[in-house]
Motif scaffolding. Sequence first.
Motif, mmCIF file in Angstrom:
data_model
loop_
_atom_site.group_PDB
_atom_site.id
_atom_site.type_symbol
_atom_site.label_atom_id
_atom_site.label_comp_id
_atom_site.label_asym_id
_atom_site.label_seq_id
_atom_site.Cartn_x
_atom_site.Cartn_y
_atom_site.Cartn_z
ATOM 1 N N TYR A 110 -15.263 -28.983 -69.515
ATOM 2 C CA TYR A 110 -14.870 -28.864 -68.007
ATOM 3 C C TYR A 110 -14.103 -27.707 -67.852
ATOM 4 C CZ TYR A 110 -15.925 -33.742 -68.025
ATOM 5 O OH TYR A 110 -16.673 -34.942 -68.096
ATOM 6 N N GLN A 111 -14.235 -27.120 -66.595
ATOM 7 C CA GLN A 111 -13.688 -25.809 -66.182
ATOM 8 C C GLN A 111 -13.181 -25.789 -64.711
ATOM 9 O OE1 GLN A 111 -15.321 -22.282 -67.870
ATOM 10 N NE2 GLN A 111 -15.511 -21.763 -65.578
ATOM 11 N N GLY A 112 -12.053 -25.636 -64.443
ATOM 12 C CA GLY A 112 -11.748 -25.569 -62.904
ATOM 13 C C GLY A 112 -11.765 -26.922 -62.074
ATOM 14 N N ILE A 113 -11.391 -26.680 -60.860
ATOM 15 C CA ILE A 113 -11.235 -27.893 -60.008
ATOM 16 C C ILE A 113 -11.677 -27.459 -58.622
ATOM 17 C CG2 ILE A 113 -9.510 -29.207 -58.503
ATOM 18 C CD1 ILE A 113 -7.276 -28.619 -60.738
ATOM 19 N N VAL A 163 -9.182 -22.757 -58.692
ATOM 20 C CA VAL A 163 -9.032 -24.103 -57.773
ATOM 21 C C VAL A 163 -10.009 -23.631 -56.284
ATOM 22 C CG1 VAL A 163 -7.998 -25.767 -56.305
ATOM 23 C CG2 VAL A 163 -6.736 -24.746 -58.348
ATOM 24 N N VAL A 164 -11.159 -24.176 -56.506
ATOM 25 C CA VAL A 164 -12.064 -24.108 -55.262
ATOM 26 C C VAL A 164 -11.935 -24.975 -54.352
ATOM 27 C CG1 VAL A 164 -14.443 -23.548 -54.495
ATOM 28 C CG2 VAL A 164 -13.616 -22.813 -56.696
ATOM 29 N N VAL A 165 -11.701 -24.624 -52.928
ATOM 30 C CA VAL A 165 -11.727 -25.769 -51.960
ATOM 31 C C VAL A 165 -13.059 -26.065 -51.475
ATOM 32 C CG1 VAL A 165 -10.554 -26.514 -49.496
ATOM 33 C CG2 VAL A 165 -9.337 -24.731 -51.167
ATOM 34 N N GLY A 166 -13.373 -27.297 -51.441
ATOM 35 C CA GLY A 166 -14.578 -27.649 -51.438
ATOM 36 C C GLY A 166 -15.189 -27.736 -49.972
ATOM 37 N N TYR A 167 -14.205 -27.700 -48.966
ATOM 38 C CA TYR A 167 -14.651 -27.673 -47.652
ATOM 39 C C TYR A 167 -13.972 -26.667 -46.798
ATOM 40 C CZ TYR A 167 -15.681 -32.257 -49.553
ATOM 41 O OH TYR A 167 -16.385 -33.332 -50.480
ATOM 42 N N PRO A 168 -14.492 -26.199 -45.607
ATOM 43 C CA PRO A 168 -13.693 -25.331 -44.643
ATOM 44 C C PRO A 168 -12.473 -25.873 -44.180
ATOM 45 C CG PRO A 168 -15.950 -25.450 -43.897
ATOM 46 C CD PRO A 168 -15.896 -26.717 -45.001
ATOM 47 N N THR A 169 -11.632 -25.027 -43.993
ATOM 48 C CA THR A 169 -10.152 -25.513 -43.447
ATOM 49 C C THR A 169 -9.780 -24.699 -42.172
ATOM 50 O OG1 THR A 169 -7.796 -25.858 -43.982
ATOM 51 C CG2 THR A 169 -9.017 -23.510 -44.731
ATOM 52 N N ALA A 170 -9.229 -25.782 -41.624
ATOM 53 C CA ALA A 170 -8.582 -25.034 -40.044
ATOM 54 C C ALA A 170 -7.039 -25.449 -40.060
ATOM 55 C CB ALA A 170 -9.104 -25.949 -39.058
ATOM 56 N N ASP A 171 -6.362 -25.542 -41.414
ATOM 57 C CA ASP A 171 -5.020 -26.046 -41.438
ATOM 58 C C ASP A 171 -4.244 -24.634 -41.549
ATOM 59 O OD1 ASP A 171 -2.474 -26.441 -42.574
ATOM 60 O OD2 ASP A 171 -3.310 -28.223 -43.498
ATOM 61 N N ARG A 172 -3.564 -24.411 -40.266
ATOM 62 C CA ARG A 172 -3.051 -23.132 -40.095
ATOM 63 C C ARG A 172 -1.782 -22.917 -40.899
ATOM 64 N NH1 ARG A 172 -5.863 -24.765 -35.806
ATOM 65 N NH2 ARG A 172 -6.669 -22.889 -34.331
ATOM 66 N N ALA A 173 -1.004 -23.899 -41.275
ATOM 67 C CA ALA A 173 0.258 -23.788 -42.067
ATOM 68 C C ALA A 173 -0.270 -23.579 -43.526
ATOM 69 C CB ALA A 173 0.986 -25.222 -41.783
ATOM 70 N N ALA A 174 -1.287 -24.168 -43.938
ATOM 71 C CA ALA A 174 -1.586 -24.008 -45.257
ATOM 72 C C ALA A 174 -2.242 -22.578 -45.495
ATOM 73 C CB ALA A 174 -2.802 -25.063 -45.613
ATOM 74 N N ARG A 195 -4.694 -15.416 -55.537
ATOM 75 C CA ARG A 195 -5.713 -14.975 -56.903
ATOM 76 C C ARG A 195 -6.339 -16.261 -57.476
ATOM 77 N NH1 ARG A 195 -1.308 -11.756 -58.227
ATOM 78 N NH2 ARG A 195 -0.445 -13.210 -59.751
ATOM 79 N N ARG A 196 -5.786 -17.819 -57.135
ATOM 80 C CA ARG A 196 -6.304 -18.576 -57.875
ATOM 81 C C ARG A 196 -6.991 -19.578 -57.024
ATOM 82 N NH1 ARG A 196 -1.088 -21.098 -61.338
ATOM 83 N NH2 ARG A 196 -1.159 -19.382 -62.904
ATOM 84 N N VAL A 197 -6.936 -19.391 -55.578
ATOM 85 C CA VAL A 197 -7.643 -20.475 -54.878
ATOM 86 C C VAL A 197 -8.774 -19.640 -53.996
ATOM 87 C CG1 VAL A 197 -7.413 -21.643 -52.682
ATOM 88 C CG2 VAL A 197 -5.619 -21.769 -54.358
ATOM 89 N N THR A 198 -10.162 -20.324 -53.984
ATOM 90 C CA THR A 198 -11.135 -19.896 -53.340
ATOM 91 C C THR A 198 -11.614 -20.589 -52.100
ATOM 92 O OG1 THR A 198 -12.028 -19.054 -55.336
ATOM 93 C CG2 THR A 198 -13.760 -19.344 -53.489
ATOM 94 N N LEU A 199 -11.459 -19.988 -51.038
ATOM 95 C CA LEU A 199 -11.695 -20.903 -49.646
ATOM 96 C C LEU A 199 -13.386 -21.117 -49.677
ATOM 97 C CD1 LEU A 199 -9.379 -19.200 -47.314
ATOM 98 C CD2 LEU A 199 -8.849 -21.542 -48.490
ATOM 99 N N MET A 200 -13.668 -22.017 -48.946
ATOM 100 C CA MET A 200 -15.163 -22.244 -48.425
ATOM 101 C C MET A 200 -15.439 -22.194 -46.953
ATOM 102 S SD MET A 200 -17.866 -23.071 -50.388
ATOM 103 C CE MET A 200 -16.926 -23.694 -51.812
ATOM 104 N N VAL A 201 -16.515 -21.321 -46.868
ATOM 105 C CA VAL A 201 -16.931 -21.131 -45.533
ATOM 106 C C VAL A 201 -18.271 -21.438 -45.362
ATOM 107 C CG1 VAL A 201 -14.929 -19.344 -45.191
ATOM 108 C CG2 VAL A 201 -17.257 -18.798 -45.861
#
Length: 409
Positions: free
Chosen positions: A82-85, A103-114, A126-132
Amino acid sequence: MSLDLLSSATATEPWKEPASFWGGLSHAVRDVSGPVATLSLPALRYNALDMVVRAGGVPIRVASKSVRVREAIDATLAMAGYQGILAFTLPEALWLAEAHDDVVVGYPTADRAAIASLAADERAARRVTLMVDDLAQLDLIDAVAAPGARPELRVAIDADASWRAPGLGHIGVFRSPVHEPGEVAALARGIAARPGFRLVGLMMYEAQIAGQGDDTGSGDGMIRWMQRRSSRELLERRAEIVAALRDVAPLEFVNGGGTGSLEFTASDQSVTELTAGSGLLAGHLFDGYRSFELAPAAAFALEVVRKPAPDVATVLGGGWIASGPPVASRQPLPVWPQGLTTLPREGAGEVQTPLRGDAARDLHVGDRVWFRHSKSGELAERVDRYHVVDGERLIGEVPTYRGEGKAFL
């Protein structure tokens, strides 16, 4: 407590003896009041190890939405294989990234505060990858934090893995608008041309294979035919997409699959990692597959509060319906005592659920009925903790996201 899945696996599979298994759970939580949710440690360990075997050496990224218990996620990631979330929202990803560096975000985001929080935190960036899957999503990010005023943000492309079948049309889920290799490559070039972003990965989730059981007793022949044809098409198209993207950017990962398709996706030479999560806790939605059999790691028990008829026992609560189409497969499944069913006109109720069957004749006020939730992770939104059980022993408890004060969706 900290879950330990690395200790020696139990030599038996107690869930294959229902009376012993469910009786053991009842004994373990006999002094716990009210609705109670449990994690069977032997079953969780079995499922985690079984998925590693099915993955055939390809690392598995844990889908957090299908777990929603940090201790269970951490314990799984401590195991080889296992490796990553794969997170389901950006706020969740930021929270998990405090302790995890992939940590990869599996879905696009529109959360402006985040987005603003991510843009203000170089370590998180460096740790988080966004999905587009659309340049408009980059426009929104830039509107929150201009490229020159933030660290470079990691992004991955979600490409559509559904099958556009001749004469049948779209088969699969509606996710990304980019399907053909040329469409995905054009999006990749658009990302590469934008300052402040770095393309690092590709995700293609074949829901029509991973999320569709082929041994349900209803239309199995047609489902298997569809999955064979879809698999052949996807192997070719994904390879073309990956080749096109590698001409644009040096991808760090190509992600695919799910609990229901680990063997198939692992055989795809284009894929570098798999995603799975439902197979850990094993909601009953994943019972209908030929290639694997999961152990019921997560379950919940409700108490009988009335007997409106000799063959009907009513439990308090029960309306813990899973997301998806409003069909029977999304209802919680009564599993012990065996032979109980919900009533067609009532189903699982908001406050009470009547259950009919010969087994109800032997149930009394105060007795417990055991259920399995349809979707693995969504049970955690109903309870603030799981009681961890090994055989007939209650060995501790672990908080759910809800128990930690988190409600991401």
